[in-house]
Design a protein around this motif. Structure first.
Motif, mmCIF file in Angstrom:
data_model
loop_
_atom_site.group_PDB
_atom_site.id
_atom_site.type_symbol
_atom_site.label_atom_id
_atom_site.label_comp_id
_atom_site.label_asym_id
_atom_site.label_seq_id
_atom_site.Cartn_x
_atom_site.Cartn_y
_atom_site.Cartn_z
ATOM 1 N N VAL A 73 0.838 -1.075 0.190
ATOM 2 C CA VAL A 73 0.232 0.055 0.233
ATOM 3 C C VAL A 73 1.002 1.090 0.143
ATOM 4 N N TRP A 74 0.569 2.226 -1.112
ATOM 5 C CA TRP A 74 1.354 3.492 -0.813
ATOM 6 C C TRP A 74 -0.047 4.843 0.063
ATOM 7 N N HIS A 75 -0.213 5.198 1.114
ATOM 8 C CA HIS A 75 -0.911 5.598 1.440
ATOM 9 C C HIS A 75 -0.374 7.329 1.462
ATOM 10 N N ALA A 76 -1.122 8.383 0.873
ATOM 11 C CA ALA A 76 -0.721 9.357 0.628
ATOM 12 C C ALA A 76 -2.005 10.005 1.051
ATOM 13 N N ARG A 77 -1.601 11.531 1.285
ATOM 14 C CA ARG A 77 -2.387 12.612 2.313
ATOM 15 C C ARG A 77 -3.025 13.896 1.421
ATOM 16 N N ARG A 78 -1.969 13.776 0.528
ATOM 17 C CA ARG A 78 -1.236 14.695 -0.895
ATOM 18 C C ARG A 78 -1.776 14.924 -1.961
ATOM 19 N N ASN A 79 -1.782 16.254 -2.990
ATOM 20 C CA ASN A 79 -1.109 15.518 -4.083
ATOM 21 C C ASN A 79 -0.112 15.226 -4.888
ATOM 22 N N ILE A 80 -0.068 15.528 -3.606
ATOM 23 C CA ILE A 80 2.443 15.765 -4.422
ATOM 24 C C ILE A 80 2.223 14.272 -3.548
ATOM 25 N N GLU A 81 1.812 13.527 -3.307
ATOM 26 C CA GLU A 81 1.835 12.261 -2.929
ATOM 27 C C GLU A 81 1.490 11.004 -3.516
ATOM 28 N N MET A 82 -0.056 11.931 -3.206
ATOM 29 C CA MET A 82 -0.971 10.386 -5.223
ATOM 30 C C MET A 82 -0.367 10.381 -6.425
ATOM 31 N N LEU A 83 -0.162 11.961 -7.029
ATOM 32 C CA LEU A 83 1.118 11.931 -7.730
ATOM 33 C C LEU A 83 1.933 10.157 -8.466
ATOM 34 N N PRO A 84 3.382 10.673 -7.610
ATOM 35 C CA PRO A 84 4.036 9.585 -7.581
ATOM 36 C C PRO A 84 3.866 8.339 -7.550
ATOM 37 N N GLY A 85 2.775 7.845 -6.498
ATOM 38 C CA GLY A 85 2.266 6.550 -6.453
ATOM 39 C C GLY A 85 1.384 6.119 -7.612
ATOM 40 N N ILE A 86 0.638 7.040 -8.141
ATOM 41 C CA ILE A 86 0.030 7.062 -9.936
ATOM 42 C C ILE A 86 1.503 6.165 -10.928
ATOM 43 N N LEU A 87 2.639 7.324 -10.676
ATOM 44 C CA LEU A 87 3.702 6.939 -11.577
ATOM 45 C C LEU A 87 3.764 5.457 -11.919
ATOM 46 N N LEU A 88 4.587 5.064 -10.407
ATOM 47 C CA LEU A 88 4.962 3.782 -9.591
ATOM 48 C C LEU A 88 4.091 2.519 -10.191
ATOM 49 N N ARG A 89 3.345 2.295 -9.576
ATOM 50 C CA ARG A 89 1.751 2.322 -10.370
ATOM 51 C C ARG A 89 1.543 1.489 -11.062
ATOM 52 N N ASP A 90 1.186 2.471 -11.964
ATOM 53 C CA ASP A 90 0.524 2.813 -13.292
ATOM 54 C C ASP A 90 2.356 2.534 -14.268
ATOM 55 N N VAL A 91 2.523 2.821 -14.536
ATOM 56 C CA VAL A 91 3.924 3.950 -15.080
ATOM 57 C C VAL A 91 4.930 2.470 -15.048
ATOM 58 N N LEU A 92 5.641 2.626 -13.791
ATOM 59 C CA LEU A 92 6.813 1.349 -13.325
ATOM 60 C C LEU A 92 6.318 0.091 -12.972
ATOM 61 N N ARG A 93 4.320 -0.294 -13.052
ATOM 62 C CA ARG A 93 3.821 -1.357 -13.067
ATOM 63 C C ARG A 93 4.390 -2.150 -11.786
ATOM 64 N N MET A 94 4.685 -1.369 -10.694
ATOM 65 C CA MET A 94 5.297 -1.976 -9.208
ATOM 66 C C MET A 94 3.966 -1.969 -8.577
ATOM 67 N N PRO A 95 3.865 -3.584 -7.728
ATOM 68 C CA PRO A 95 2.963 -4.322 -7.374
ATOM 69 C C PRO A 95 2.199 -2.706 -5.719
ATOM 70 N N LEU A 96 1.264 -2.773 -6.658
ATOM 71 C CA LEU A 96 1.369 -1.532 -5.702
ATOM 72 C C LEU A 96 -0.240 -0.828 -5.338
ATOM 73 N N ARG A 97 -0.553 -0.690 -4.576
ATOM 74 C CA ARG A 97 -2.272 0.337 -3.954
ATOM 75 C C ARG A 97 -2.468 1.069 -3.216
ATOM 76 N N LEU A 98 -3.275 1.756 -4.300
ATOM 77 C CA LEU A 98 -2.962 3.316 -4.231
ATOM 78 C C LEU A 98 -4.605 3.339 -2.101
ATOM 79 N N VAL A 99 -4.103 4.065 -1.821
ATOM 80 C CA VAL A 99 -5.266 5.354 -0.635
ATOM 81 C C VAL A 99 -4.385 6.075 -0.246
ATOM 82 N N PHE A 100 -5.561 7.451 -0.208
ATOM 83 C CA PHE A 100 -5.254 8.415 -0.502
ATOM 84 C C PHE A 100 -6.598 8.813 1.249
ATOM 85 N N THR A 101 -6.460 9.248 1.752
ATOM 86 C CA THR A 101 -7.113 10.362 2.868
ATOM 87 C C THR A 101 -7.540 11.783 2.504
ATOM 88 N N SER A 102 -8.985 12.103 2.502
ATOM 89 C CA SER A 102 -8.516 13.583 1.918
ATOM 90 C C SER A 102 -9.385 14.114 3.664
#
Length: 355
Positions: A73-102
């Motif tokens: 799990v990549w647990h982001a709490r800001r926009n600048i933490e969501m975007l790297p998670g998306i890149l790591l998961r969707d571009v680099l294909r790392m086995p991550l699931r993304l959680v965001f606290t709003s």
């Protein structure tokens, strides 16, 4: 700092050096999460060294999931933490699931909406925050450290401990000194009320940043003009703020806007009732007429009317303060928050869930 990431199940990125509510959340939650077996590390600057953390050079290790798991799990709490998670998961294909606290209570920009739409799970810090999202979320209210924030065993001793005069009762307003926080509403309410209640004093604890120093200076000038400089005390910022809560008989949270707002929780855990504006999560924290009062934000007359009964009846503050402490013990420990977040993680691990 882990030498490898094989046992790490959750990454909590923190990509801003500036101290904020997010910083406080990470600092308080991560040790509790690890104590509960959730195996969380932080990534990024601005956090104390005692927190478990990983280095940027270890990011390549995220291609391998942790032992016994299909994903991490990549647990982001800001926009600048969501975007790297998306890149790591969707571009680099790392086995991550993304959680965001709003925590935001406003309409999101198109960019933020897009980022949130890419998250596998979203947590909202209260129901009002959830109402601003255009997708489902898990509502998990913040908790606090009930070992740190607790009632005074001896109220008089608590006052002496922070240098206050035991001849008075005290009402407080803690947090940054600025218009958004409603510090001026508190000052104006005290200028109205204190002349009628000679056994009370008011405390403003918190600092004004350089941008808001003029605002603070104006408030001090108002207090001096009212002849109340010895009864409305600006005590500055304190790291031992829990000691100051224990010296209070009443707490006021007059914010005009708030994402969540921890100060009412800290006050109630300290056995102090709260008069608060209807902002942030306050309506979900305070039991009206049992642990405090709620008023419309920005309404000075309503604040004066809500505060006055506590100053006129010391038993009211004591009774509602005891009820507030019980309410916090039952519902708002930081362990309760960490377990609820852990349940979201467990669901992801169990299902390998993607959005």
């Amino acid at each position: 700092m882990p030498s490898d990431l094989s046992d790490v199940e959750v990454i909590a990125p923190h990509f801003k050096r500036r101290l904020s509510g997010v910083t406080s959340t990470v600092i308080q939650l991560v040790p509790v999460q690890n104590r509960l077996g959730q195996r969380v590390v932080t990534l990024g600057p601005g956090l104390p060294p005692h927190l478990p953390s990983m280095r940027y050079t270890q990011l390549a290790g995220l291609w391998r999931p942790p032992q016994g798991r299909a994903v991490r799990v990549w647990h982001a709490r800001r926009n600048i933490e969501m975007l790297p998670g998306i890149l790591l998961r969707d571009v680099l294909r790392m086995p991550l699931r993304l959680v965001f606290t709003s925590a935001s209570q406003r309409r999101h920009t198109g960019w933020t909406k897009w980022l949130i739409s890419k998250m596998d799970r979203v947590i909202s810090v209260c129901r009002k925050t959830a109402s601003y999202l255009e997708r489902d979320s898990d509502v998990i209210l913040h908790g606090i450290d009930l070992q740190r924030f607790h009632p005074a065993a001896d109220k008089q001793a608590a006052r002496v401990a922070v240098g206050l005069d035991n001849a008075f009762r005290y009402v407080g307003c803690f947090g940054r000194v600025r218009h958004q926080k409603g510090t001026d509403l508190f000052v104006d309410a005290m200028i109205r009320l204190l002349p009628h209640h000679p056994d009370w004093k008011a405390i403003i604890a918190g600092r004004a940043t350089p941008k808001h120093k003029g605002f603070e200076d104006d408030l001090k000038a108002r207090v001096a003009a009212a002849g109340l400089a010895d009864r409305i005390l600006f005590v500055g910022e304190h790291r031992n703020i829990e000691d100051w809560y224990r010296a209070l008989d009443l707490f006021v949270a007059p914010q005009r806007w708030e994402g969540f707002g921890l100060t009412p929780l800290e006050a109630m855990a300290s056995g102090v009732p709260v008069v608060a504006a209807r902002v942030g999560a306050f309506e979900e924290l305070i039991l009206e007429g049992q642990t405090g009062r709620l008023v419309e934000r920005g309404d000075l007359e309503a604040f004066v009317a809500a505060i006055a009964p506590y100053m006129g009846d010391t038993r009211l503050a004591a009774t509602e303060g005891a009820a507030a402490h019980d309410h916090m013990q039952a519902n708002f420990s930081i362990e309760h928050e960490a377990r609820a977040i852990g349940a979201v993680y467990a669901d992801i691990f169990r299902n390998g869930q993607r959005r």
